[in-house]
Design an enzyme around this catalytic site. Structure first.
Site, PDB file in Angstrom:
ATOM      1  N   THR A 120      23.951 -30.746  -3.603  1.00 41.98           N
ATOM      2  CA  THR A 120      22.405 -30.965  -3.942  1.00 41.98           C
ATOM      3  C   THR A 120      22.086 -30.790  -5.544  1.00 41.98           C
ATOM      4  O   THR A 120      20.903 -31.079  -5.791  1.00 41.98           O
ATOM      5  CB  THR A 120      21.506 -29.914  -3.201  1.00 41.98           C
ATOM      6  OG1 THR A 120      21.659 -28.574  -3.614  1.00 41.98           O
ATOM      7  CG2 THR A 120      21.707 -30.029  -1.730  1.00 41.98           C
ATOM      8  N   ASP A 158      33.697 -25.427  -4.505  1.00 42.48           N
ATOM      9  CA  ASP A 158      33.061 -24.885  -3.216  1.00 42.48           C
ATOM     10  C   ASP A 158      32.950 -23.643  -2.940  1.00 42.48           C
ATOM     11  O   ASP A 158      34.179 -23.129  -2.543  1.00 42.48           O
ATOM     12  CB  ASP A 158      33.482 -25.807  -2.175  1.00 42.48           C
ATOM     13  CG  ASP A 158      32.644 -25.621  -1.034  1.00 42.48           C
ATOM     14  OD1 ASP A 158      31.878 -24.635  -0.530  1.00 42.48           O
ATOM     15  OD2 ASP A 158      32.716 -26.430   0.180  1.00 42.48           O
ATOM     16  N   VAL A 159      31.800 -22.881  -3.133  1.00 39.51           N
ATOM     17  CA  VAL A 159      32.110 -21.359  -3.180  1.00 39.51           C
ATOM     18  C   VAL A 159      32.350 -21.057  -1.665  1.00 39.51           C
ATOM     19  O   VAL A 159      32.490 -19.586  -1.514  1.00 39.51           O
ATOM     20  CB  VAL A 159      30.880 -20.563  -3.561  1.00 39.51           C
ATOM     21  CG1 VAL A 159      30.650 -20.977  -4.830  1.00 39.51           C
ATOM     22  CG2 VAL A 159      29.640 -21.089  -2.871  1.00 39.51           C
ATOM     23  N   ALA A 179      20.269 -14.564  -4.705  1.00 43.51           N
ATOM     24  CA  ALA A 179      19.267 -15.572  -4.798  1.00 43.51           C
ATOM     25  C   ALA A 179      18.965 -15.625  -3.398  1.00 43.51           C
ATOM     26  O   ALA A 179      19.370 -16.112  -2.520  1.00 43.51           O
ATOM     27  CB  ALA A 179      19.531 -17.028  -5.383  1.00 43.51           C
ATOM     28  N   TYR A 184      19.145 -21.808   7.341  1.00 37.38           N
ATOM     29  CA  TYR A 184      18.830 -21.356   5.833  1.00 37.38           C
ATOM     30  C   TYR A 184      18.375 -19.923   6.022  1.00 37.38           C
ATOM     31  O   TYR A 184      18.975 -19.003   5.383  1.00 37.38           O
ATOM     32  CB  TYR A 184      17.776 -22.255   5.494  1.00 37.38           C
ATOM     33  CG  TYR A 184      17.413 -21.878   4.127  1.00 37.38           C
ATOM     34  CD1 TYR A 184      18.238 -22.266   2.902  1.00 37.38           C
ATOM     35  CD2 TYR A 184      16.270 -21.283   3.628  1.00 37.38           C
ATOM     36  CE1 TYR A 184      17.984 -21.781   1.417  1.00 37.38           C
ATOM     37  CE2 TYR A 184      15.906 -21.029   2.400  1.00 37.38           C
ATOM     38  CZ  TYR A 184      16.711 -21.171   1.089  1.00 37.38           C
ATOM     39  OH  TYR A 184      16.239 -20.812  -0.007  1.00 37.38           O
TER      40      TYR A 184
HETATM   41  P1  NAD Z   1      19.264 -26.597  -6.007  1.00 38.25           P
HETATM   42  O1  NAD Z   1      19.670 -27.508  -4.704  1.00 38.25           O
HETATM   43  O2  NAD Z   1      18.637 -27.370  -6.924  1.00 38.25           O
HETATM   44  O3  NAD Z   1      20.560 -25.904  -6.396  1.00 38.25           O
HETATM   45  C1  NAD Z   1      21.453 -25.438  -5.560  1.00 38.25           C
HETATM   46  C2  NAD Z   1      22.834 -25.546  -6.303  1.00 38.25           C
HETATM   47  O4  NAD Z   1      23.891 -25.076  -5.464  1.00 38.25           O
HETATM   48  C3  NAD Z   1      23.257 -27.103  -6.239  1.00 38.25           C
HETATM   49  O5  NAD Z   1      23.534 -27.405  -7.485  1.00 38.25           O
HETATM   50  C4  NAD Z   1      24.243 -27.134  -5.209  1.00 38.25           C
HETATM   51  O6  NAD Z   1      25.245 -28.373  -5.736  1.00 38.25           O
HETATM   52  C5  NAD Z   1      24.845 -25.736  -5.298  1.00 38.25           C
HETATM   53  N1  NAD Z   1      25.621 -25.773  -3.984  1.00 38.25           N
HETATM   54  C6  NAD Z   1      25.237 -25.615  -2.781  1.00 38.25           C
HETATM   55  N2  NAD Z   1      26.167 -25.320  -1.877  1.00 38.25           N
HETATM   56  C7  NAD Z   1      27.174 -25.160  -2.651  1.00 38.25           C
HETATM   57  C8  NAD Z   1      28.567 -24.671  -2.560  1.00 38.25           C
HETATM   58  N3  NAD Z   1      29.101 -24.646  -1.220  1.00 38.25           N
HETATM   59  N4  NAD Z   1      29.492 -24.347  -3.501  1.00 38.25           N
HETATM   60  C9  NAD Z   1      29.177 -24.623  -4.826  1.00 38.25           C
HETATM   61  N5  NAD Z   1      27.888 -25.200  -5.272  1.00 38.25           N
HETATM   62  C10 NAD Z   1      27.063 -25.274  -4.072  1.00 38.25           C
HETATM   63  O7  NAD Z   1      18.342 -25.370  -5.362  1.00 38.25           O
HETATM   64  P2  NAD Z   1      17.241 -24.402  -6.262  1.00 38.25           P
HETATM   65  O8  NAD Z   1      15.886 -24.656  -6.027  1.00 38.25           O
HETATM   66  O9  NAD Z   1      17.667 -24.279  -7.695  1.00 38.25           O
HETATM   67  O10 NAD Z   1      17.855 -23.185  -5.401  1.00 38.25           O
HETATM   68  C11 NAD Z   1      19.069 -22.269  -6.008  1.00 38.25           C
HETATM   69  C12 NAD Z   1      18.996 -20.955  -5.361  1.00 38.25           C
HETATM   70  O11 NAD Z   1      17.795 -20.110  -5.278  1.00 38.25           O
HETATM   71  C13 NAD Z   1      19.493 -21.365  -3.663  1.00 38.25           C
HETATM   72  O12 NAD Z   1      20.125 -20.237  -3.270  1.00 38.25           O
HETATM   73  C14 NAD Z   1      18.051 -21.239  -2.881  1.00 38.25           C
HETATM   74  O13 NAD Z   1      18.010 -20.542  -1.673  1.00 38.25           O
HETATM   75  C15 NAD Z   1      17.303 -20.171  -3.832  1.00 38.25           C
HETATM   76  N6  NAD Z   1      15.648 -20.327  -3.732  1.00 38.25           N
HETATM   77  C16 NAD Z   1      14.970 -21.241  -4.455  1.00 38.25           C
HETATM   78  C17 NAD Z   1      13.864 -21.517  -4.285  1.00 38.25           C
HETATM   79  C18 NAD Z   1      12.861 -22.416  -5.022  1.00 38.25           C
HETATM   80  O14 NAD Z   1      11.531 -22.610  -4.824  1.00 38.25           O
HETATM   81  N7  NAD Z   1      13.452 -23.341  -5.795  1.00 38.25           N
HETATM   82  C19 NAD Z   1      12.906 -20.521  -3.276  1.00 38.25           C
HETATM   83  C20 NAD Z   1      13.676 -19.552  -2.575  1.00 38.25           C
HETATM   84  C21 NAD Z   1      15.181 -19.366  -2.858  1.00 38.25           C
END
Ligand code: NAD
Ligand code: UDP
Length: 317
Positions: free
Chosen positions: A35, A56-57, A119, A150
């Site tokens: 994403t 991929d983690v 996070a 999720y």
């Molecule tokens: P985002 O989608 O922009 O970033 C997530 C990143 O993780 C992406 O770059 C994606 O490619 C990477 N990713 C996903 N699965 C992966 C995997 N298996 N291996 C390697 N990389 C992987 O989302 P964000 O808004 O930046 O969110 C980041 C974190 O913060 C997430 O864990 C999300 O749950 C948490 N979070 C965000 C919000 C918000 O409002 N933005 C709110 C609550 C929690």
């Protein structure tokens, strides 16, 4: 410190890379771009203290050299089922990132005796029966609903983080993140801020789901990142809510965006998403963050939206 950030190519991860590099740390960014976007890290190419690893983690993580801190941010994050990037459409990857990805990230922290920050999310409170939400609230989550991939993965991630802390003595932290917005959000991810800003800038009506009475509390990204850094530098192990406590209805939010952008096309009401578990109220109680971290948001919603508009304008061309 030498810091591993998973999800580094995402919205929050890329801002964290910038901030920690600016603070003088070395950063290893890891992402599989499910994403996220290469564009979010393009400006760091060639930076002497930045290393990117495409990975991929959910699979075993190897990081060359020593690691002092692991920040686990990798996970799809949008609930919108109409977006291909929404976690409802990436259900298995989301559960694996939250479960296996957290396990592997904690494994790196254990191997290097590094500090760890998870996070987590306000979604662990589900559609909350307690308002505002305090860290002591256990939540109201449907374990098999479409959002459960999720919510339950993040709840598992919190439990695993505490298990590593209690059983292995790992120096862990848990950030419960509430809705955050700012530049570098994925335009297509379907969350309310990218949707509304794009619609307003294109001169289209804003799509409000339901009657718009549901509330959220929006935090500007710079405030959020400051909260993460303070938590990372603290020695506090229980979860901490990080978010902006100013609550606004989705309808009021849509009206504010139209006003700030100068969009005259108004609002269209779409079917509500209650049946899919769309939380009706969400506001963090941030007393713990104030007390433990001395942190609270500084940027008003109006100011934050003004700072975000140029990014969306540029992306829309
Ligand atoms: P985002 O989608 O922009 O970033 C997530 C990143 O993780 C992406 O770059 C994606 O490619 C990477 N990713 C996903 N699965 C992966 C995997 N298996 N291996 C390697 N990389 C992987 O989302 P964000 O808004 O930046 O969110 C980041 C974190 O913060 C997430 O864990 C999300 O749950 C948490 N979070 C965000 C919000 C918000 O409002 N933005 C709110 C609550 C929690
Ligand atoms: N929402 C909306 N129109 C949109 C996108 C979202 O009315 O085009 C609503 C959604 O139903 C929810 C709120 O805005 O009540 C916030 O949704 P978002 O997808 O940003 O994430 P959530 O806060 O639910 O995790």
């Amino acid at each position: 410190m030498r810091i591993l950030i998973t999800g580094a190519a995402g919205f929050l991860g890329s801002h964290l890379c910038d901030r920690l590099l600016a603070d003088g740390h070395a950063v290893i960014g890891m992402d599989n771009f499910i994403t996220g976007s290469e564009a979010n890290l393009a400006h760091l190419a060639g930076h002497p203290h930045f290393l990117f690893i495409r990975h991929d983690v959910s699979n075993f993580i190897f990081v060359p050299g020593k690691v002092d801190a692991v920040l686990h941010f990798a996970s799809p994050a949008s609930p919108n089922p109409s977006s291909p990037f929404g976690y409802v459409n990436l259900p298995i990857q989301t559960m694996k990132a939250g479960a296996l990805g957290t396990h592997n990230s904690l494994g790196v922290a254990r191997k290097h005796n590094a500090r760890f920050l998870l996070a987590s999310t306000s979604e662990i409170y589900g559609d909350p029966l307690e308002h505002p939400q305090k860290e002591t609230y256990y939540g109201h989550v449907d374990p098999i609903g479409t959002r459960s991939v999720y919510d339950e993965a993040k709840r598992f991630a919190e439990a695993l983080t505490m298990a590593y802390h209690r059983f292995h003595g790992i120096d862990t932290r848990i950030a419960r993140i509430f809705n955050t917005y700012g530049p570098r959000m994925l335009l297509e991810d379907g969350r309310v801020v990218p949707n509304f800003l794009q619609q307003a800038l294109r001169g289209e009506p804003l799509t409000v789901f339901g009657d718009g009475a549901q509330t959220r509390s929006f935090c500007y990204v710079d405030d959020m990142i400051e909260g993460f850094v303070r938590l990372l530098l603290s020695d506090y192990h229980s979860p901490v809510n990080i978010g902006n406590p100013v609550e606004i209805s989705v309808l009021e939010f849509a009206e504010a965006i139209n006003r700030l952008v100068g969009n005259t096309k108004g609002i269209v009401f779409m079917p509500d998403r209650r049946g899919e578990g769309d939380p009706q109220r969400r506001r963090p109680d941030i007393s713990r963050a104030r007390e433990v971290l001395g942190w609270e948001p500084q940027v008003s919603l109006e100011e934050g939206i003004r700072r975000t508009i140029p990014y969306f304008k540029e992306k829309l061309g």
